[in-house]
Design an enzyme around this catalytic site. Structure first.
Site, PDB file in Angstrom:
ATOM      1  N   SER A 139     -35.138  -2.692  21.671  1.00  0.00           N
ATOM      2  CA  SER A 139     -34.076  -2.968  23.492  1.00  0.00           C
ATOM      3  C   SER A 139     -33.231  -3.587  22.922  1.00  0.00           C
ATOM      4  CB  SER A 139     -33.999  -3.690  24.433  1.00  0.00           C
ATOM      5  OG  SER A 139     -32.835  -3.406  25.224  1.00  0.00           O
ATOM      6  N   TYR A 152     -38.308  -7.679  31.496  1.00  0.00           N
ATOM      7  CA  TYR A 152     -37.348  -6.974  30.997  1.00  0.00           C
ATOM      8  C   TYR A 152     -37.430  -6.967  29.816  1.00  0.00           C
ATOM      9  CZ  TYR A 152     -35.406  -2.616  28.652  1.00  0.00           C
ATOM     10  OH  TYR A 152     -35.788  -1.716  27.494  1.00  0.00           O
TER      11      TYR A 152
END
Length: 243
Positions: A139, A152
């Site tokens: 990401s 995350y």
């Protein structure tokens, strides 16, 4: 891409589904994995109706033996495994002081161990056949940390590091890290913290479609065998923040 055997986890929706459809359109033999088999069955049926080749099998990427069975299912069907796309992930964002420890653990299990289990299952196969490719979904959060995304981001930093280490150790195996920016998918549907839900909705006012990331995957897979696309970061053009 034509005739390559490509396994995809997290394939029941979003980036995984879009990648499966696009790769199959380009002649790949795709094997879809996820927990929601009804969705997988529908996607596979539609790919086959369009002339593509697709199979599916339920997989829980947090379980090493389950992941191994999924990868070996593809090998048994097609005789080899050319690409393993470790794409499954979750994103239950929350501030640290919310102390959502169970969500932290789930995020680590899916996002980190899910990738490691895919590598552990596929690496011996690829080494024996003399080549292959891992594609791991990280990401932009592997490059920037924002409020509510510490856990995350930590898992996506880990995916980046694992991919980079594997790349350096591999002579015949290609390793690609895909780093999407904001994409309109189901990711984040498991957020239980209201402030994080609101923040994600604001971010997604400018978002890519899953097809944009699927095209990046296709690009990485379609390069000649001696070309290793190590990392692709894909953000919305209008994005002015880190994501």
């Amino acid at each position: 891409v034509e005739n390559k055997v490509i396994t995809i986890t997290g394939a029941s929706s979003g980036i995984g589904e879009a990648s499966a459809r696009l790769l199959a359109q380009n002649g790949a033999n795709v094997v879809l994995g996820a927990r929601r088999t009804q969705k997988l069955e529908k996607i596979v049926r539609e790919i086959r109706a369009s002339g593509g080749t697709a199979e599916f099998k339920a997989v829980d990427v947090t379980n090493r033996e389950d992941t191994k069975a999924f990868i070996h299912f593809a090998k048994d069907k097609f005789g080899r495994v050319d690409v393993i796309f470790n794409n499954a992930g979750i994103m239950p964002l929350s501030p640290m002081n919310a102390l959502k420890v169970e969500e932290w653990n789930s995020t680590i299990n899916v996002n980190i161990y899910g990738v490691l289990n895919g590598i552990a299952a596929g690496l011996p196969i690829m080494e024996a056949q003399g080549g292959g490719q891992f594609i791991n979904t990280a990401s932009v959060s592997a490059h920037v940390v924002g409020p509510n995304s510490a856990i995350y981001s930590a898992t996506k930093f880990a995916v980046w590091a694992i991919s980079e280490g594997l790349r350096q150790e591999s002579k015949n195996i290609r390793v690609t890290t895909i780093c999407p920016g904001v994409v309109a998918t189901e990711l984040g549907s498991d957020i239980t913290d209201e402030s994080s839900k609101d923040a994600l909705q604001k971010f997604r006012q400018t978002a890519l479609t899953p097809d944009a990331i699927a095209r990046a995957v296709l690009y990485a897979v379609s390069q000649p065998d001696d070309v290793d696309v190590n990392e692709v970061i894909v953000r919305p053009r209008a994005s002015t923040s880190g994501v």
